[in-house]
Design a protein around this motif. Structure first.
Motif, PDB file in Angstrom:
ATOM      1  N   ARG A  68      -9.415   4.121  10.720  1.00 12.67           N
ATOM      2  CA  ARG A  68     -10.319   4.369  11.838  1.00 12.67           C
ATOM      3  C   ARG A  68     -11.523   5.204  11.407  1.00 12.67           C
ATOM      4  NH1 ARG A  68      -5.380   4.970  14.640  1.00 12.67           N
ATOM      5  NH2 ARG A  68      -5.510   7.242  14.468  1.00 12.67           N
ATOM      6  N   ALA A  69     -11.266   6.176  10.530  1.00 10.82           N
ATOM      7  CA  ALA A  69     -12.374   7.006  10.039  1.00 10.82           C
ATOM      8  C   ALA A  69     -13.361   6.163   9.250  1.00 10.82           C
ATOM      9  CB  ALA A  69     -11.838   8.148   9.174  1.00 10.82           C
ATOM     10  N   GLY A  70     -12.846   5.233   8.439  1.00  8.56           N
ATOM     11  CA  GLY A  70     -13.720   4.352   7.681  1.00  8.56           C
ATOM     12  C   GLY A  70     -14.516   3.439   8.577  1.00  8.56           C
ATOM     13  N   GLN A  71     -13.912   2.933   9.651  1.00 13.86           N
ATOM     14  CA  GLN A  71     -14.618   2.054  10.592  1.00 13.86           C
ATOM     15  C   GLN A  71     -15.708   2.830  11.326  1.00 13.86           C
ATOM     16  OE1 GLN A  71     -11.299   0.662  12.884  1.00 13.86           O
ATOM     17  NE2 GLN A  71     -10.911  -1.099  11.525  1.00 13.86           N
ATOM     18  N   ALA A  72     -15.406   4.072  11.677  1.00 12.75           N
ATOM     19  CA  ALA A  72     -16.411   4.891  12.359  1.00 12.75           C
ATOM     20  C   ALA A  72     -17.602   5.149  11.444  1.00 12.75           C
ATOM     21  CB  ALA A  72     -15.785   6.217  12.812  1.00 12.75           C
ATOM     22  N   TYR A  73     -17.312   5.372  10.166  1.00 14.35           N
ATOM     23  CA  TYR A  73     -18.392   5.625   9.199  1.00 14.35           C
ATOM     24  C   TYR A  73     -19.259   4.390   9.040  1.00 14.35           C
ATOM     25  CZ  TYR A  73     -20.678   6.765   4.770  1.00 14.35           C
ATOM     26  OH  TYR A  73     -21.604   6.985   3.785  1.00 14.35           O
ATOM     27  N   VAL A  77       0.857  -1.186   0.000  1.00 17.91           N
ATOM     28  CA  VAL A  77       0.000   0.000   0.000  1.00 17.91           C
ATOM     29  C   VAL A  77       0.889   1.230   0.000  1.00 17.91           C
ATOM     30  CG1 VAL A  77      -1.803   1.298   1.216  1.00 17.91           C
ATOM     31  CG2 VAL A  77      -1.828  -1.211   1.253  1.00 17.91           C
ATOM     32  N   VAL A  78       0.637   2.141  -0.952  1.00 20.12           N
ATOM     33  CA  VAL A  78       1.351   3.416  -1.016  1.00 20.12           C
ATOM     34  C   VAL A  78       0.376   4.496  -0.563  1.00 20.12           C
ATOM     35  CG1 VAL A  78       2.533   5.068  -2.509  1.00 20.12           C
ATOM     36  CG2 VAL A  78       2.783   2.610  -2.925  1.00 20.12           C
ATOM     37  N   VAL A  79       0.732   5.230   0.461  1.00 18.55           N
ATOM     38  CA  VAL A  79      -0.136   6.275   1.013  1.00 18.55           C
ATOM     39  C   VAL A  79       0.361   7.634   0.519  1.00 18.55           C
ATOM     40  CG1 VAL A  79      -1.125   7.268   3.105  1.00 18.55           C
ATOM     41  CG2 VAL A  79      -0.460   4.847   3.061  1.00 18.55           C
ATOM     42  N   LEU A  80      -0.518   8.371  -0.166  1.00 19.27           N
ATOM     43  CA  LEU A  80      -0.189   9.710  -0.657  1.00 19.27           C
ATOM     44  C   LEU A  80      -0.884  10.750   0.200  1.00 19.27           C
ATOM     45  CD1 LEU A  80      -0.491   9.427  -4.565  1.00 19.27           C
ATOM     46  CD2 LEU A  80       1.573   9.309  -3.169  1.00 19.27           C
ATOM     47  N   ASP A  81      -0.201  11.875   0.383  1.00 17.41           N
ATOM     48  CA  ASP A  81      -0.797  13.000   1.106  1.00 17.41           C
ATOM     49  C   ASP A  81      -0.175  14.284   0.586  1.00 17.41           C
ATOM     50  OD1 ASP A  81      -2.291  14.458   2.904  1.00 17.41           O
ATOM     51  OD2 ASP A  81      -0.829  14.241   4.540  1.00 17.41           O
ATOM     52  N   GLY A  82      -1.010  15.156   0.047  1.00 21.39           N
ATOM     53  CA  GLY A  82      -0.509  16.427  -0.466  1.00 21.39           C
ATOM     54  C   GLY A  82       0.473  16.274  -1.601  1.00 21.39           C
ATOM     55  N   GLY A  83       0.300  15.244  -2.422  1.00 23.77           N
ATOM     56  CA  GLY A  83       1.186  15.037  -3.555  1.00 23.77           C
ATOM     57  C   GLY A  83       2.494  14.365  -3.224  1.00 23.77           C
ATOM     58  N   ARG A  84       2.672  13.915  -1.976  1.00 24.46           N
ATOM     59  CA  ARG A  84       3.909  13.247  -1.557  1.00 24.46           C
ATOM     60  C   ARG A  84       3.592  11.841  -1.050  1.00 24.46           C
ATOM     61  NH1 ARG A  84       8.002  17.025  -0.951  1.00 24.46           N
ATOM     62  NH2 ARG A  84       7.335  19.209  -0.747  1.00 24.46           N
ATOM     63  N   VAL A  85       4.601  10.988  -1.073  1.00 29.79           N
ATOM     64  CA  VAL A  85       4.456   9.652  -0.499  1.00 29.79           C
ATOM     65  C   VAL A  85       4.601   9.765   1.013  1.00 29.79           C
ATOM     66  CG1 VAL A  85       5.389   7.321  -0.370  1.00 29.79           C
ATOM     67  CG2 VAL A  85       5.285   8.492  -2.579  1.00 29.79           C
ATOM     68  N   ASP A  86       3.515   9.435   1.731  1.00 31.30           N
ATOM     69  CA  ASP A  86       3.534   9.526   3.194  1.00 31.30           C
ATOM     70  C   ASP A  86       4.081   8.252   3.820  1.00 31.30           C
ATOM     71  OD1 ASP A  86       2.422  10.942   5.729  1.00 31.30           O
ATOM     72  OD2 ASP A  86       1.622   8.893   5.836  1.00 31.30           O
ATOM     73  N   ALA A  87       3.714   7.099   3.252  1.00 33.43           N
ATOM     74  CA  ALA A  87       4.174   5.825   3.817  1.00 33.43           C
ATOM     75  C   ALA A  87       3.978   4.731   2.782  1.00 33.43           C
ATOM     76  CB  ALA A  87       3.404   5.490   5.095  1.00 33.43           C
ATOM     77  N   VAL A  88       4.762   3.646   2.921  1.00 34.76           N
ATOM     78  CA  VAL A  88       4.658   2.471   2.056  1.00 34.76           C
ATOM     79  C   VAL A  88       4.765   1.233   2.937  1.00 34.76           C
ATOM     80  CG1 VAL A  88       5.637   1.188   0.124  1.00 34.76           C
ATOM     81  CG2 VAL A  88       5.686   3.688   0.082  1.00 34.76           C
ATOM     82  N   GLY A  89       3.875   0.259   2.716  1.00 30.17           N
ATOM     83  CA  GLY A  89       3.926  -0.981   3.487  1.00 30.17           C
ATOM     84  C   GLY A  89       2.670  -1.787   3.245  1.00 30.17           C
ATOM     85  N   ALA A  94      -0.383  -0.575  12.199  1.00 38.27           N
ATOM     86  CA  ALA A  94       0.422  -0.612  13.428  1.00 38.27           C
ATOM     87  C   ALA A  94       1.270   0.641  13.572  1.00 38.27           C
ATOM     88  CB  ALA A  94       1.314  -1.856  13.413  1.00 38.27           C
ATOM     89  N   ALA A  95       1.675   1.256  12.437  1.00 37.50           N
ATOM     90  CA  ALA A  95       2.527   2.448  12.503  1.00 37.50           C
ATOM     91  C   ALA A  95       1.775   3.654  13.036  1.00 37.50           C
ATOM     92  CB  ALA A  95       3.104   2.751  11.123  1.00 37.50           C
ATOM     93  N   GLY A  96       0.442   3.651  12.928  1.00 39.78           N
ATOM     94  CA  GLY A  96      -0.358   4.726  13.517  1.00 39.78           C
ATOM     95  C   GLY A  96      -0.302   6.045  12.791  1.00 39.78           C
ATOM     96  N   GLY A  97       0.041   6.080  11.527  1.00 41.08           N
ATOM     97  CA  GLY A  97       0.109   7.327  10.762  1.00 41.08           C
ATOM     98  C   GLY A  97      -1.206   7.662  10.060  1.00 41.08           C
ATOM     99  N   LEU A  98      -1.062   8.322   8.913  1.00 40.60           N
ATOM    100  CA  LEU A  98      -2.239   8.752   8.149  1.00 40.60           C
ATOM    101  C   LEU A  98      -3.106   7.563   7.758  1.00 40.60           C
ATOM    102  CD1 LEU A  98      -3.921  10.813   6.541  1.00 40.60           C
ATOM    103  CD2 LEU A  98      -2.288  10.547   4.645  1.00 40.60           C
ATOM    104  N   TYR A  99      -2.467   6.466   7.324  1.00 36.58           N
ATOM    105  CA  TYR A  99      -3.241   5.303   6.902  1.00 36.58           C
ATOM    106  C   TYR A  99      -4.092   4.781   8.056  1.00 36.58           C
ATOM    107  CZ  TYR A  99      -4.352   0.764   4.820  1.00 36.58           C
ATOM    108  OH  TYR A  99      -5.014  -0.328   4.315  1.00 36.58           O
TER     109      TYR A  99
END
Length: 582
Positions: free
Chosen positions: A571-576, A542-554, A561-566
């Protein structure tokens, strides 16, 4: 006498038949001259009471008329073939160029305006090229010859004919610039009306839902009124042109007739010469009258010339310099290396939509690209398919820069399913076979099963022979997307791209479909772009993009587990989902 460079260029598609049509038109004009001479001799004989040659002369006149009828028929057939050839060649050229311009062009140009140029504009060129241009050449060449013939009979008649002929040819030219401007205004208004009508037809459900049908009707009425005003303004100038021509023709003919009669009264010319002047004076102006008639027939082509030229000369957003074939022996690796891109780019400026993006989609594996709206996910795919090129960095497929591949070959080997699916007004089978025309019925069924839509197709009255309507209007959004998925699988391309391809189905079904698609993809290289993360949980990376940059890959577990944007997106999707369940 407006000869637009774009229309001269269009005429090159049918040089030989147009030349033949011009020569035939000249021959037709010469038969009028021959008829005038024969009638003049016959009238002079009658005036002298000599009737011995009369049957022969009248027979010759009838023969001339018959020859003219045959020449006219052949000329019109030749001109029609020439016009058809120009239409076909010009439309093919524009369609090929539009394909080079790609989707990026239609983000700034209105589809209805492009349609008007391709259809009505090209149709208008037909009459201009096949009728007006041949007549223009005849008008420039033959009147001087007729004047020379008259000069040999009665030189004084030229005193009335030459000024009138010059006025008929040169006088309207003073209005050409204004006429061209009025023509452009008329075409722009006509094009805008066509674009508005197409947009209203395509958006009718949205207009009705918003209660905006009345407002749209009013806007279309205003557009129609504007077109009426532009047409009348154009006609005003055109009628001045016609008025000058008619005045010169009538005045010149009358002046030549008076001079001929005066010469006859004073005895300075014979009866035959008098009749020749009377009849040939009218023939001198026949090409001019015919030119005015053909000008009105071909005026739409002259008006559309600027629009045709603008479309033909529009520059593609990418240079198609590559020639390599994208025939990868095995699923290729896709790599983005320090890619930067900006949409509103001028002289290298512009706010980047992508900044230093670097990641690898491994060969034969599934890579998901996720991130909030505006993160640059779809932009990456547009660069991969070379709808646009990056400002900096490079993209490689199979170890070779995408700019090295022939664009058609590259795109043929990357199957794409986007959020906005497009189905044509055809059967389901025909829509599927767009990806592979030689696909068997069993191939269609296998692809449809993999996309989870076979059972629904089978339940339709005509099955795969069901006509889906324009844009697939008879199907639901989910059915359209799954048909597009089946079409992509049928293409059997080594790279499969899913750009929000399952957004029209519910999230639970989406996860199942993506899982089935990944399994059906086999060892293809798969890129999945999605907002809803249920669709990407089973991706290899999974490649996570944010603001046109690569935020994380894994992978999914590591990123959670890393607890970042992904993790926040999950969590936002689960709440929805919890809110929906409640």
């Amino acid at each position: 006498m407006i000869v637009h460079p774009e229309l001269r260029r269009a005429a090159r598609h049918a040089r030989r038949p147009l030349l033949t049509a011009t020569l035939l038109q000249g021959a037709v004009t010469l038969t009028h001259l021959a008829q005038a001479v024969l009638l003049a001799v016959a009238l002079a004989d009658l005036a002298r009471g000599a009737t011995d040659r009369l049957p022969v002369l009248l027979g010759a006149v009838l023969g001339t008329v018959a020859v003219r009828a045959g020449l006219t028929l052949r000329q019109r057939r030749t001109a029609t073939r020439a016009g058809a050839r120009v239409r076909v060649a010009l439309r093919d050229e524009l369609l090929v160029h539009l394909g080079r311009l790609g989707p990026a062009h239609l983000t700034t140009a209105r589809a209805g305006a492009v349609r008007t140029t391709l259809v009505d504009g090209v149709e208008g060129v037909d009459a201009y090229v096949s009728r007006y241009l041949p007549q223009l050449l005849v008008t420039l060449c033959l009147p001087p010859l007729l004047l020379a013939a008259l000069a040999a009979v009665e030189p004084r008649a030229l005193a009335g004919l030459v000024p009138a002929l010059l006025l008929a040819l040169a006088g309207p030219r003073a209005w050409d610039r204004l006429l061209a401007r009025r023509g452009r205004e008329h075409w722009d208004t006509y094009e805008a009306l066509g674009a508005d009508y197409l947009e209203a037809l395509q958006g009718m459900p949205a207009l009705r839902a918003a209660g905006a049908v009345g407002r749209t009707r009013k806007r279309l009425e205003e557009r129609s009124a504007a077109l009426h005003r532009a047409t009348v303004a154009k006609l005003r100038v055109s009628l001045v042109d016609t008025g000058i021509t008619d005045l010169a023709v009538q005045g010149g003919t009358v002046a030549a007739a008076l001079l001929a009669c005066w010469s006859a009264v004073t005895g300075s010319t014979t009866a035959t010469g008098t009749y020749l002047v009377l009849l040939l004076a009218s023939e001198c102006f026949r090409p001019v009258r015919d030119l005015a008639r053909e000008w009105h027939a071909g005026y739409l082509g002259a008006s559309a010339a600027d629009g045709l030229a603008a479309l033909r000369t529009a520059r593609p957003p990418v240079a198609e310099a590559g020639t390599a074939r994208a025939d990868w022996p095995s699923p290729p690796e896709v790599r983005f290396e320090d890619v930067e891109f900006a949409y509103d780019e001028q002289d290298g400026a512009g706010e980047p939509a992508l900044r230093g993006v670097t990641f690898t989609a491994e060969a034969g594996r599934t890579t998901a690209i996720v991130g909030p709206s505006g993160a640059g996910k779809s932009t990456l795919l547009a660069l991969l398919l070379r709808h646009r090129d990056p400002r900096r960095g490079r993209i490689t497929v199979g170890g070779r820069d995408v700019t090295a591949y022939a664009p058609d070959s590259l795109r043929r080997n990357i199957a794409v399913v986007s959020q906005e699916t497009y189905l044509f007004h055809a059967t389901i089978a025909e829509n599927l076979r767009l990806a592979r025309p030689d696909a068997t019925d069993d191939d269609l069924v296998r692809a449809a099963r993999s996309a989870g839509v076979h059972d629904e197709i089978a339940a339709l009255p005509d099955g795969y022979a069901t006509v889906v309507g324009e844009r697939g209007a008879t199907l639901s959004g989910g059915q359209r997307q799954r048909l597009a998925l089946a079409r992509a699988l049928l293409a059997d391309a080594p790279v499969l791209v899913l750009d929000e391809a399952t957004s029209a189905v519910d999230e639970r079904r989406e996860a199942d479909i993506v899982r089935e698609l990944v399994a059906a993809a086999g060892d293809r290289t798969v890129l999945v772009v999605a907002h809803r993360l249920a669709a990407v949980r089973h991706a290899d990376r999974v490649v996570v993009l944010d603001g046109g940059r690569v935020d994380a890959v894994g992978d999914h577990a590591a990123l959670v587990a890393a607890g970042g944007l992904y993790a926040r997106l999950v969590r936002a999707g689960q709440a929805y989902e919890g809110e929906l369940a409640a």
